[in-house]
Design a protein around this motif. Structure first.
Motif, PDB file in Angstrom:
ATOM      1  N   ALA A 118      23.452  41.594  37.801  1.00 20.05           N
ATOM      2  CA  ALA A 118      24.804  41.877  38.290  1.00 20.05           C
ATOM      3  C   ALA A 118      25.589  40.888  38.688  1.00 20.05           C
ATOM      4  O   ALA A 118      26.591  40.359  37.777  1.00 20.05           O
ATOM      5  N   ALA A 119      25.613  39.388  39.228  1.00 19.42           N
ATOM      6  CA  ALA A 119      25.638  37.717  39.545  1.00 19.42           C
ATOM      7  C   ALA A 119      25.922  37.948  37.804  1.00 19.42           C
ATOM      8  O   ALA A 119      26.514  36.988  38.199  1.00 19.42           O
ATOM      9  N   ALA A 120      24.873  37.043  37.799  1.00 18.53           N
ATOM     10  CA  ALA A 120      24.692  36.831  36.155  1.00 18.53           C
ATOM     11  C   ALA A 120      25.408  37.185  35.349  1.00 18.53           C
ATOM     12  O   ALA A 120      26.216  36.598  34.159  1.00 18.53           O
ATOM     13  N   ILE A 121      25.503  38.603  35.278  1.00 24.51           N
ATOM     14  CA  ILE A 121      25.826  39.288  33.542  1.00 24.51           C
ATOM     15  C   ILE A 121      28.011  39.377  33.973  1.00 24.51           C
ATOM     16  O   ILE A 121      28.276  38.691  33.340  1.00 24.51           O
ATOM     17  N   SER A 122      27.583  39.470  35.311  1.00 26.54           N
ATOM     18  CA  SER A 122      29.441  39.502  35.406  1.00 26.54           C
ATOM     19  C   SER A 122      29.700  37.818  34.763  1.00 26.54           C
ATOM     20  O   SER A 122      30.761  37.027  35.006  1.00 26.54           O
ATOM     21  N   SER A 123      29.465  36.271  35.251  1.00 22.33           N
ATOM     22  CA  SER A 123      30.026  35.408  36.124  1.00 22.33           C
ATOM     23  C   SER A 123      29.179  34.594  34.584  1.00 22.33           C
ATOM     24  O   SER A 123      30.182  33.505  33.830  1.00 22.33           O
ATOM     25  N   PHE A 124      28.635  35.506  33.596  1.00 23.56           N
ATOM     26  CA  PHE A 124      28.307  34.487  32.253  1.00 23.56           C
ATOM     27  C   PHE A 124      29.366  35.259  31.441  1.00 23.56           C
ATOM     28  O   PHE A 124      29.821  34.421  30.482  1.00 23.56           O
ATOM     29  N   SER A 125      29.842  36.113  31.352  1.00 26.21           N
ATOM     30  CA  SER A 125      30.427  36.830  30.502  1.00 26.21           C
ATOM     31  C   SER A 125      32.163  37.123  30.576  1.00 26.21           C
ATOM     32  O   SER A 125      33.026  36.778  29.807  1.00 26.21           O
ATOM     33  N   SER A 126      32.668  36.917  31.836  1.00 23.92           N
ATOM     34  CA  SER A 126      33.721  36.828  32.526  1.00 23.92           C
ATOM     35  C   SER A 126      34.449  35.826  33.320  1.00 23.92           C
ATOM     36  O   SER A 126      35.198  35.537  34.343  1.00 23.92           O
ATOM     37  N   ASN A 127      33.138  34.977  33.980  1.00 22.89           N
ATOM     38  CA  ASN A 127      33.585  34.066  34.987  1.00 22.89           C
ATOM     39  C   ASN A 127      33.622  34.376  36.218  1.00 22.89           C
ATOM     40  O   ASN A 127      34.182  33.647  37.079  1.00 22.89           O
ATOM     41  N   GLU A 128      33.578  35.301  36.452  1.00 19.11           N
ATOM     42  CA  GLU A 128      33.528  36.115  37.930  1.00 19.11           C
ATOM     43  C   GLU A 128      32.125  35.301  38.856  1.00 19.11           C
ATOM     44  O   GLU A 128      31.306  34.938  38.229  1.00 19.11           O
ATOM     45  N   ALA A 129      32.999  34.839  40.047  1.00 18.91           N
ATOM     46  CA  ALA A 129      32.439  34.114  40.881  1.00 18.91           C
ATOM     47  C   ALA A 129      32.441  34.711  41.763  1.00 18.91           C
ATOM     48  O   ALA A 129      31.875  34.778  43.169  1.00 18.91           O
ATOM     49  N   LYS A 130      30.405  35.133  40.711  1.00 22.24           N
ATOM     50  CA  LYS A 130      29.658  35.724  41.774  1.00 22.24           C
ATOM     51  C   LYS A 130      28.261  34.364  42.041  1.00 22.24           C
ATOM     52  O   LYS A 130      27.419  34.339  40.655  1.00 22.24           O
ATOM     53  N   ALA A 131      27.684  34.278  42.554  1.00 19.73           N
ATOM     54  CA  ALA A 131      26.372  33.406  42.923  1.00 19.73           C
ATOM     55  C   ALA A 131      25.338  34.128  41.936  1.00 19.73           C
ATOM     56  O   ALA A 131      24.460  34.833  42.515  1.00 19.73           O
ATOM     57  N   VAL A 132      24.297  33.592  41.569  1.00 18.56           N
ATOM     58  CA  VAL A 132      22.989  33.774  41.050  1.00 18.56           C
ATOM     59  C   VAL A 132      22.144  33.142  41.537  1.00 18.56           C
ATOM     60  O   VAL A 132      21.859  32.044  41.805  1.00 18.56           O
ATOM     61  N   VAL A 133      21.458  34.452  41.874  1.00 17.60           N
ATOM     62  CA  VAL A 133      19.906  33.127  43.543  1.00 17.60           C
ATOM     63  C   VAL A 133      18.922  34.140  43.065  1.00 17.60           C
ATOM     64  O   VAL A 133      18.699  35.693  43.361  1.00 17.60           O
ATOM     65  N   ASP A 134      17.752  33.037  41.376  1.00 21.21           N
ATOM     66  CA  ASP A 134      16.996  33.603  41.465  1.00 21.21           C
ATOM     67  C   ASP A 134      15.999  32.340  41.808  1.00 21.21           C
ATOM     68  O   ASP A 134      16.064  31.443  43.051  1.00 21.21           O
TER      69      ASP A 134
END
Length: 352
Positions: A118-134
């Protein structure tokens, strides 16, 4: 040291030219993220391209047959991902009017989409500031900040997620997230990290203290379960006898040969004399061919498979067990576990 700035600067100079980085379409990003889970980029990229070409929109994906999706997924493993994607695409059509969501709160409610995706899609598509932690980000943060809390513990996941959200460049959230993952993949690698070319080296606690190979810390996984699969090959003018797997186990709804699972390795001659085998195939069975044992590793299971071709069998088995014949030329249309379709590739060449 400006951690975020250094990561982004490095990324702009060294990022790989990957096909899903050319779009902000959340559906295409979702395709790439799910396909790449538990998968190397080199292996997953051809699958992504095939899926994106065959199903260019979420409507195309939603209207496909599950078997068609699983067939295209064949060889990628973790087949539940494909089934979950099909379900999610249909929900997007029904509840979101065919528009794939871009915001984290909507995405997290969809099947098969967790916090990371969810963080990846939201940040990559709309720049939402949710950190991706993989895994790459866990490793990078653990080493740079010298954190020895296990990354797969509840405390560790909470700690690293909070830290990642503190570090994210809110004005370039999507770029930062991709940069952190790419940096962990190409520079701060699990083995033989490129410390001498690393722009973060001056501030890296693991490098300063000689703990590069000790971090991150991970709690040991659960014990690997061993299973013994005895596949029965019945081949005649009707084709090859096949079975469709059910639910609540690996490879749900995929096609395989008739299976007799045992708790330990069994000699084929002993296997054909046991009661359940005789009930299925009769008591006059002869063994025609036995393959060498094949080891197949899954995430928490280790399979040992033997393929046994038989002759002089009873024909009552199919009615009682739900098995059915498939013509050789039709095998390619069935979605099969990698273990099965690789056997067919070798077996049919051997027999023909």
């Amino acid at each position: 040291m400006d951690f975020s700035g250094e990561i982004i600067n490095w990324y702009m100079l060294h990022k790989r030219d990957l096909p899903w980085r050319q779009t902000s379409d959340p559906y295409i990003i979702w395709l790439s993220e799910i396909i790449m889970q538990q998968t190397r980029v080199e292996q997953g990229t051809p699958y992504f391209i095939r899926f994106a070409e065959k199903y260019p929109t979420v409507a195309d994906f939603a209207s496909a047959e599950e078997g068609e999706i699983l067939k295209l997924w064949q060889g990628l493993g973790y087949y539940s991902r494909g089934r979950n994607m099909h379900h999610t695409a249909q929900i997007v059509m029904e509840e979101h009017g065919g528009y794939f969501p871009k915001d984290y709160n909507s995405l997290i409610k969809l099947k098969g989409i967790g916090e990371y995706t969810a963080a990846a899609i939201s940040s990559f598509s709309s720049n939402e500031a949710k950190a991706v932690v993989d895994g790459n980000v866990f490793r990078l943060l653990s080493r740079y900040f010298g954190i020895d809390t296990p990354i797969n513990s509840s405390a560790g996941k909470k700690l690293f997620t909070e830290l990642a959200n503190e570090l994210i460049d809110k004005s370039n959230a999507g770029i930062y997230n991709q940069a952190a993952m790419e940096f962990g993949s190409l520079v701060c690698r699990p083995k033989n990290p490129d410390c001498f070319q690393c722009p973060l080296r001056p501030g890296c606690e693991a490098y300063k203290t000689g703990r590069i190979n000790d971090l991150p810390i991970k709690i040991k996984n659960q014990r690997i379960r061993e299973r013994y699969f005895n596949y029965i090959v019945v081949r005649n003018e009707k084709g090859i006898l096949m079975n469709k797997r059910g639910a609540n186990d690996i490879w749900e709804n995929l096609y395989e040969l008739p299976l007799f699972e045992t708790h330990e390795r069994r000699e084929p001659q002993n296997l054909i004399n046991q009661d359940d085998f005789r009930k299925a195939f009769g008591n006059k069975v002869l063994i025609k061919f036995v393959s060498p044992a094949v080891k197949h590793i899954l995430s928490h299971q280790k399979l040992f498979a033997t393929f046994i071709e038989i002759e002089n069998y009873s024909e009552q088995f199919a009615i009682e067990n739900g098995w059915f014949y498939v013509k050789i030329e039709d095998l390619e249309s069935l979605a099969q576990p990698k273990l099965i379709f690789q056997f067919f590739e070798n077996f049919l060449k051997l027999k023909d």
